[in-house]
Design a protein around this motif. Structure first.
Motif, PDB file in Angstrom:
ATOM      1  N   ARG A 100      -4.069  10.801 -12.805  1.00 11.77           N
ATOM      2  CA  ARG A 100      -4.800  11.318 -13.060  1.00 11.77           C
ATOM      3  C   ARG A 100      -3.714  12.408 -14.229  1.00 11.77           C
ATOM      4  N   LYS A 101      -3.117  11.879 -15.613  1.00  7.87           N
ATOM      5  CA  LYS A 101      -2.312  12.587 -16.396  1.00  7.87           C
ATOM      6  C   LYS A 101      -2.512  13.914 -17.446  1.00  7.87           C
ATOM      7  N   LYS A 102      -3.046  14.674 -16.603  1.00 11.92           N
ATOM      8  CA  LYS A 102      -2.662  16.426 -17.791  1.00 11.92           C
ATOM      9  C   LYS A 102      -5.096  15.461 -18.386  1.00 11.92           C
ATOM     10  N   ALA A 103      -5.377  15.366 -19.469  1.00 14.51           N
ATOM     11  CA  ALA A 103      -6.704  14.807 -19.258  1.00 14.51           C
ATOM     12  C   ALA A 103      -6.843  13.623 -19.560  1.00 14.51           C
ATOM     13  N   ALA A 104      -5.897  12.952 -19.338  1.00 19.30           N
ATOM     14  CA  ALA A 104      -7.123  11.414 -19.200  1.00 19.30           C
ATOM     15  C   ALA A 104      -6.897  10.565 -17.943  1.00 19.30           C
ATOM     16  N   THR A 105      -7.572   9.991 -17.430  1.00 22.47           N
ATOM     17  CA  THR A 105      -7.380   9.004 -17.187  1.00 22.47           C
ATOM     18  C   THR A 105      -7.281   7.887 -16.389  1.00 22.47           C
ATOM     19  N   GLU A 106      -6.203   7.442 -15.496  1.00 19.48           N
ATOM     20  CA  GLU A 106      -6.004   5.944 -15.292  1.00 19.48           C
ATOM     21  C   GLU A 106      -6.484   5.772 -14.608  1.00 19.48           C
ATOM     22  N   TYR A 107      -6.252   4.454 -14.288  1.00 20.12           N
ATOM     23  CA  TYR A 107      -6.464   3.519 -13.321  1.00 20.12           C
ATOM     24  C   TYR A 107      -5.781   1.930 -13.059  1.00 20.12           C
ATOM     25  N   LYS A 108      -4.736   1.594 -12.462  1.00 19.80           N
ATOM     26  CA  LYS A 108      -4.122   0.712 -12.290  1.00 19.80           C
ATOM     27  C   LYS A 108      -4.043  -0.185 -10.662  1.00 19.80           C
ATOM     28  N   LYS A 109      -4.734  -1.245 -11.298  1.00 15.47           N
ATOM     29  CA  LYS A 109      -5.388  -2.241 -10.189  1.00 15.47           C
ATOM     30  C   LYS A 109      -3.599  -3.041  -9.680  1.00 15.47           C
ATOM     31  N   TYR A 110      -4.370  -2.975  -7.552  1.00 11.42           N
ATOM     32  CA  TYR A 110      -2.954  -4.000  -7.121  1.00 11.42           C
ATOM     33  C   TYR A 110      -3.553  -4.708  -6.295  1.00 11.42           C
ATOM     34  N   THR A 111      -2.666  -5.189  -5.594  1.00 10.61           N
ATOM     35  CA  THR A 111      -3.296  -6.287  -4.502  1.00 10.61           C
ATOM     36  C   THR A 111      -2.666  -5.558  -2.888  1.00 10.61           C
ATOM     37  N   LEU A 112      -3.906  -5.441  -2.609  1.00 12.87           N
ATOM     38  CA  LEU A 112      -3.948  -4.776  -1.365  1.00 12.87           C
ATOM     39  C   LEU A 112      -4.117  -5.943  -0.312  1.00 12.87           C
ATOM     40  N   GLU A 113      -2.796  -6.485   0.712  1.00 17.59           N
ATOM     41  CA  GLU A 113      -2.693  -7.522   1.940  1.00 17.59           C
ATOM     42  C   GLU A 113      -3.102  -6.837   3.214  1.00 17.59           C
ATOM     43  N   VAL A 114      -3.110  -7.173   3.924  1.00 11.79           N
ATOM     44  CA  VAL A 114      -3.052  -6.734   5.589  1.00 11.79           C
ATOM     45  C   VAL A 114      -4.241  -8.024   6.433  1.00 11.79           C
ATOM     46  N   VAL A 115      -2.425  -7.176   7.426  1.00 12.80           N
ATOM     47  CA  VAL A 115      -2.271  -8.518   8.387  1.00 12.80           C
ATOM     48  C   VAL A 115      -3.396  -8.214   9.913  1.00 12.80           C
ATOM     49  N   VAL A 116      -4.188  -8.493  10.048  1.00 21.64           N
ATOM     50  CA  VAL A 116      -5.029  -7.834  10.990  1.00 21.64           C
ATOM     51  C   VAL A 116      -5.168  -9.677  12.629  1.00 21.64           C
ATOM     52  N   ARG A 117      -4.639  -8.993  14.030  1.00 17.99           N
ATOM     53  CA  ARG A 117      -4.614  -9.778  14.777  1.00 17.99           C
ATOM     54  C   ARG A 117      -5.991  -9.654  15.260  1.00 17.99           C
ATOM     55  N   GLU A 118      -7.439 -10.485  15.112  1.00 17.71           N
ATOM     56  CA  GLU A 118      -8.209 -11.044  15.069  1.00 17.71           C
ATOM     57  C   GLU A 118      -8.627 -11.367  16.872  1.00 17.71           C
ATOM     58  N   SER A 119      -7.639 -10.679  17.484  1.00 14.69           N
ATOM     59  CA  SER A 119      -8.194 -11.374  18.815  1.00 14.69           C
ATOM     60  C   SER A 119      -9.013  -9.617  19.352  1.00 14.69           C
ATOM     61  N   ASP A 120      -8.384  -8.569  18.834  1.00 16.55           N
ATOM     62  CA  ASP A 120      -8.992  -7.513  19.551  1.00 16.55           C
ATOM     63  C   ASP A 120      -8.935  -6.416  17.473  1.00 16.55           C
ATOM     64  N   TRP A 121      -8.854  -6.668  16.677  1.00 12.28           N
ATOM     65  CA  TRP A 121      -8.992  -6.186  15.459  1.00 12.28           C
ATOM     66  C   TRP A 121      -8.077  -5.325  14.625  1.00 12.28           C
ATOM     67  N   THR A 122      -6.816  -5.678  15.189  1.00 10.16           N
ATOM     68  CA  THR A 122      -6.156  -4.793  15.266  1.00 10.16           C
ATOM     69  C   THR A 122      -4.862  -4.671  14.192  1.00 10.16           C
ATOM     70  N   ILE A 123      -4.311  -3.928  12.997  1.00 11.89           N
ATOM     71  CA  ILE A 123      -3.552  -3.836  11.983  1.00 11.89           C
ATOM     72  C   ILE A 123      -2.855  -3.778  12.013  1.00 11.89           C
ATOM     73  N   THR A 124      -1.606  -4.956  11.459  1.00 11.72           N
ATOM     74  CA  THR A 124      -0.508  -4.616  11.971  1.00 11.72           C
ATOM     75  C   THR A 124       0.678  -4.873  11.053  1.00 11.72           C
ATOM     76  N   HIS A 125       0.027  -4.542   9.657  1.00  9.94           N
ATOM     77  CA  HIS A 125       0.931  -4.693   8.497  1.00  9.94           C
ATOM     78  C   HIS A 125      -0.228  -3.884   7.201  1.00  9.94           C
ATOM     79  N   PHE A 126       0.618  -3.411   6.916  1.00 11.22           N
ATOM     80  CA  PHE A 126      -0.930  -3.696   4.858  1.00 11.22           C
ATOM     81  C   PHE A 126       0.484  -3.306   4.377  1.00 11.22           C
ATOM     82  N   MET A 127       0.371  -3.362   2.758  1.00 13.76           N
ATOM     83  CA  MET A 127       0.407  -2.753   2.009  1.00 13.76           C
ATOM     84  C   MET A 127       0.400  -2.500   0.606  1.00 13.76           C
ATOM     85  N   TYR A 128       0.451  -2.931  -0.680  1.00 17.40           N
ATOM     86  CA  TYR A 128      -0.269  -2.768  -2.414  1.00 17.40           C
ATOM     87  C   TYR A 128       1.156  -2.932  -2.269  1.00 17.40           C
ATOM     88  N   PHE A 129       0.562  -3.763  -3.830  1.00 16.88           N
ATOM     89  CA  PHE A 129       1.913  -4.549  -4.728  1.00 16.88           C
ATOM     90  C   PHE A 129       0.959  -4.656  -6.303  1.00 16.88           C
TER      91      PHE A 129
END
Length: 83
Positions: A54-83
């Protein structure tokens, strides 16, 4: 869902925080790939994400890619990052 200690510490950084429900959606609906480091049992999920600015009276959306690394044996998130 669980997180490793390192991933939980990254949640405390304002510029890196991603709500858990969005990370869960990435795992549930995102594109599943092998872990980039080739660690057995870990998988990387990728999804598009938009962040609101939000900038003053304007609202902007910025697109990112989210990556999440998961250990599937117990569904534990080990890493996440957006770029």
């Amino acid at each position: 869902m669980k997180m490793t200690e390192t991933a939980a510490r990254h949640m405390l950084e304002p510029g890196r925080y991603v709500p858990l429900y969005i990370q869960e959606k990435a795992i549930r609906y995102g594109k599943r790939m092998a872990d980039p480091r080739k660690i057995k049992g870990l998988y990387r999920y990728e999804i598009e994400m938009y962040k609101l600015y939000r900038k003053k009276a304007a609202t902007e959306y910025k697109k990112y890619t989210l990556e999440v690394v998961v250990r599937e044996s117990d569904w534990t998130i080990t890493h996440f990052m957006y770029f």
